[in-house]
Design a protein around this motif. Structure first.
Motif, PDB file in Angstrom:
ATOM      1  N   UNK A 122       1.005  -1.207  -0.065  1.00  0.00           N
ATOM      2  CA  UNK A 122      -0.002   0.006  -0.002  1.00  0.00           C
ATOM      3  C   UNK A 122       0.967   1.192  -0.093  1.00  0.00           C
ATOM      4  N   UNK A 123       2.058   1.148   0.944  1.00  0.00           N
ATOM      5  CA  UNK A 123       2.571   2.472   0.882  1.00  0.00           C
ATOM      6  C   UNK A 123       3.416   2.805  -0.120  1.00  0.00           C
ATOM      7  N   UNK A 124       3.762   1.866  -1.183  1.00  0.00           N
ATOM      8  CA  UNK A 124       4.648   1.930  -2.326  1.00  0.00           C
ATOM      9  C   UNK A 124       3.569   2.339  -3.340  1.00  0.00           C
TER      10      UNK A 124
ATOM     11  N   UNK B 277       8.725  -9.222  -3.222  1.00  0.00           N
ATOM     12  CA  UNK B 277       9.719  -8.253  -3.198  1.00  0.00           C
ATOM     13  C   UNK B 277      10.066  -7.856  -4.297  1.00  0.00           C
ATOM     14  N   UNK B 278      10.207  -8.786  -5.538  1.00  0.00           N
ATOM     15  CA  UNK B 278      10.728  -8.122  -6.637  1.00  0.00           C
ATOM     16  C   UNK B 278       9.875  -6.994  -7.195  1.00  0.00           C
ATOM     17  N   UNK B 279       8.537  -7.146  -6.881  1.00  0.00           N
ATOM     18  CA  UNK B 279       7.640  -6.186  -7.297  1.00  0.00           C
ATOM     19  C   UNK B 279       7.793  -4.864  -6.766  1.00  0.00           C
ATOM     20  N   UNK B 280       8.076  -4.870  -5.430  1.00  0.00           N
ATOM     21  CA  UNK B 280       8.375  -3.717  -4.620  1.00  0.00           C
ATOM     22  C   UNK B 280       9.708  -3.103  -5.012  1.00  0.00           C
ATOM     23  N   UNK B 281      10.579  -3.862  -5.370  1.00  0.00           N
ATOM     24  CA  UNK B 281      11.959  -3.407  -5.628  1.00  0.00           C
ATOM     25  C   UNK B 281      11.736  -2.405  -6.867  1.00  0.00           C
ATOM     26  N   UNK B 282      11.042  -3.239  -7.894  1.00  0.00           N
ATOM     27  CA  UNK B 282      10.828  -2.417  -9.288  1.00  0.00           C
ATOM     28  C   UNK B 282       9.951  -1.115  -9.012  1.00  0.00           C
ATOM     29  N   UNK B 283       9.042  -1.257  -8.180  1.00  0.00           N
ATOM     30  CA  UNK B 283       8.284   0.128  -8.038  1.00  0.00           C
ATOM     31  C   UNK B 283       9.167   1.359  -7.444  1.00  0.00           C
TER      32      UNK B 283
END
Lengths: 164, 432
Positions: B82-84, B121-127
């Protein structure tokens, strides 16, 4: 030697090398280089009167070891000492911190700015909304409905984990 | 901060506060900066303070997520996602993700969750990468099939990167990827396997790299070449064989080698090296290779030298009288724990440091197995360091310190030197 004049007309004489820690002052000195002596007077009237003293104290403490900080080669002991000193320096009320932040912002002193901001965030941490409002005198102008319903539901993902 | 409905509603009539609303006088950018020092959860919770604060948190430039701040994994995942998603800053200073929890063995459920989390995690890093971050720090434990997004290794804005991937399927983490990080200055790798092609790719793909730290890595290297690297740290890495170092700009070297499978460096081209820290342990029956003797003789350009651990002492003992002369050495720090035996070594070393200015002795009662056997006490090797101005002794246990001082003073001709003796906490010494 340069002279800083505060809003209540008090004069502060500071070594140029010391005042150079403020990027704003450094630029001003650089601009006026080679001119008359009168130009070595700098007005800092936008700053609350008791703040210049604190800023100069901070400068003097940091002046002794600026390069070492930059290169992180400072010995462990010295770093500890400086840390302790800074903790004491920033241990004031939120009004003073507020003024320090504004001063550091307008004079462009990054380390002072960061230090004061960090202290403020430390003060705000782990407190309820009411406490924060009281300490920092933030006025809560939300209506009853907004505070009870709208905002908590807007960011429900933040509050929910509190009850997990 | 806690949710508002936990607290009784305060009076509806407006409270009379004659003083200025203090924090509110600060410009928005400053308030955002203050929020950046907070835990993200607390930063978001400031939205209940007032209308002005309601959306401030969406602009924070530093995101520091720690699994330990949450009780349940599901909450953590929801929060970060959510935060991202709601976060609106165009530029990000730091993105940190710290997820270090021990895997419960034999628990299929946990493994499955971890697989789902790894894709998250991969998606977070990407965003996070879309916000042009300056610093990224990932400390993750036990995500077997974690795939780091390729964009992480081609991020143009990145200046500092820390990759701590413990117990992950790390062979492929950098493995076949293409590295191009034009702004990167500091790189820390932990828990990874680093081989020659990967190291070469990193060093050629990061043209501005100044600091490299390898911690708890498994090294399969034969050489490292870099023209700009200034600081190299190798800590607790397992290695086999000799690593040849060609780094003409290297200034500082930090080598901590406690394991039996140690990393042996061969300094081939390091003319600017001035600061050196060496710690190594000795094991019974370990025989020093020629490369290790050679390493020691390559340190003669140093001005600051710190030597700790039984491995270094055993090496010094074997070198004996063939010790090279340290012409440039100004400051020497020497860790010792058995006064008689090791003082001999120290005195012999001091005979080869003609320009020493400051000597620091860290005296501990720390014992490790396999220390060379104590010989008969002599401590009668005189040394002459004309430039020596200060001797500092740090100790955790006062026993033996007086003896040490006596021997040192009786061996030097300059008794008027500054001598400072300070107790040091045990903690500090063990964390060298």
């Amino acid at each position: 030697m340069i002279t800083l004049i505060s809003s209540d007309k008090r004069k502060f004489h500071v070594l140029e090398e010391v005042a150079n820690q403020s990027l704003t002052i450094r630029d001003v000195i650089e601009d006026r280089r080679g001119r008359r002596r009168a130009d070595r007077i700098i007005l800092v009237t936008n700053i609350n009167s008791k703040i210049p003293e604190k800023v100069i104290v901070y400068w003097l403490r940091h002046f002794l070891m600026p390069e070492e900080i930059a290169h992180a080669s400072m010995s462990h002991k010295k770093a500890e000492k400086l840390k302790k000193w800074e903790a004491k320096f920033f241990d004031t009320d939120i009004d003073t911190l507020n003024d320090l932040i504004l001063a550091a912002d307008s004079l462009d002193i990054p380390s002072l700015f960061d230090g004061a901001c960090e202290k403020v965030s430390d003060i705000l941490k782990n407190r309820s909304a009411e406490e924060v409002g009281e300490i920092s005198k933030i006025e809560n102008e939300f209506t009853h409905e907004e505070e009870e319903e709208e905002i908590p539901s807007e960011n429900a993902w933040v509050w929910r984990n509190e009850f997990a | 901060m806690e949710p508002p409905n936990k607290h009784p509603r305060r009076n509806d009539e407006p409270t009379m506060s004659p003083s200025l609303p203090e924090l509110s006088t600060l410009p928005e950018l400053v308030l955002v900066h203050i929020l950046s020092f907070m835990d993200p959860k607390e930063a978001v919770q400031t939205c209940i303070l007032s209308k002005r604060w309601r959306n401030l948190w969406t602009c924070v430039t530093s995101l520091n997520f720690n699994r330990q701040a949450f009780k349940r994994t599901a909450d953590f995942v929801r929060f970060v996602t959510n935060m991202l998603f709601f976060h609106g800053a165009l530029k990000l200073d730091t993105f940190k993700l710290y997820w270090y929890t021990r895997k419960r063995t034999g628990n299929n459920y946990s493994t499955k969750i971890r697989q789902i989390c790894a894709s998250n995690i991969s998606a977070w890093i990407f965003s996070a990468l879309s916000c042009k971050p300056l610093t990224i720090s990932l400390v993750l434990y036990g995500f077997a099939n974690l795939k780091l997004p390729h964009a992480l290794f081609t991020c143009a804005s990145l200046e500092q990167l820390e990759l701590g991937l413990y117990d992950c399927n790390n062979e492929e983490v950098i493995g076949t990827k293409y590295v191009n990080l034009p702004s990167l200055k500091k790189l820390k790798l932990a828990g990874l396997t680093v081989n020659d092609p990967v190291m070469q790719m990193i060093l050629s793909g990061c043209p501005l790299l100044e600091e490299l730290c390898l911690s708890i890595c498994s090294l399969k290297l034969s050489e490292m070449k870099s023209d700009l690297l200034r600081s190299l740290t190798i800590r607790q890495c397992q290695g086999s064989g000799v690593v040849e170092i060609f780094m003409p700009s290297l200034i500082s070297l930090h080598l901590k080698n406690p394991g039996r499978l140690r990393t042996i460096l061969s300094l081939k081209n390091t003319p600017s090296l001035v600061k050196v820290f060496v710690f190594s342990n000795y094991f019974q029956g370990y025989s020093f290779s020629a490369a290790e003797f050679e390493f020691f003789t390559c340190l003669t350009s140093a001005t600051d030298l710190e030597l700790y651990g039984s491995g270094v002492m055993a090496l010094l003992e074997q070198i004996g009288l063939n010790c090279p002369v340290f012409d440039n050495l100004k400051r020497l720090t020497f860790g010792l724990w058995r006064i008689n035996n090791m003082l001999d070594l120290l005195c012999r070393l001091l005979q080869h440091t003609p320009n020493l200015e400051k000597l620091t002795i860290v005296h501990t009662t720390h014992r490790s197995p396999g220390i060379p056997k104590e010989k008969g006490a002599t401590g009668q090797i005189p040394f002459w360091c004309e430039q020596l101005r200060a001797i500092e002794i740090k100790y955790s246990d006062p026993s033996g310190v007086h003896e040490l001082v006596d021997i040192l003073l009786s061996n030097t001709s300059h008794r008027e030197r500054v001598l400072s003796i300070s107790p040091t906490s045990k903690w500090e010494i063990l964390n060298l």
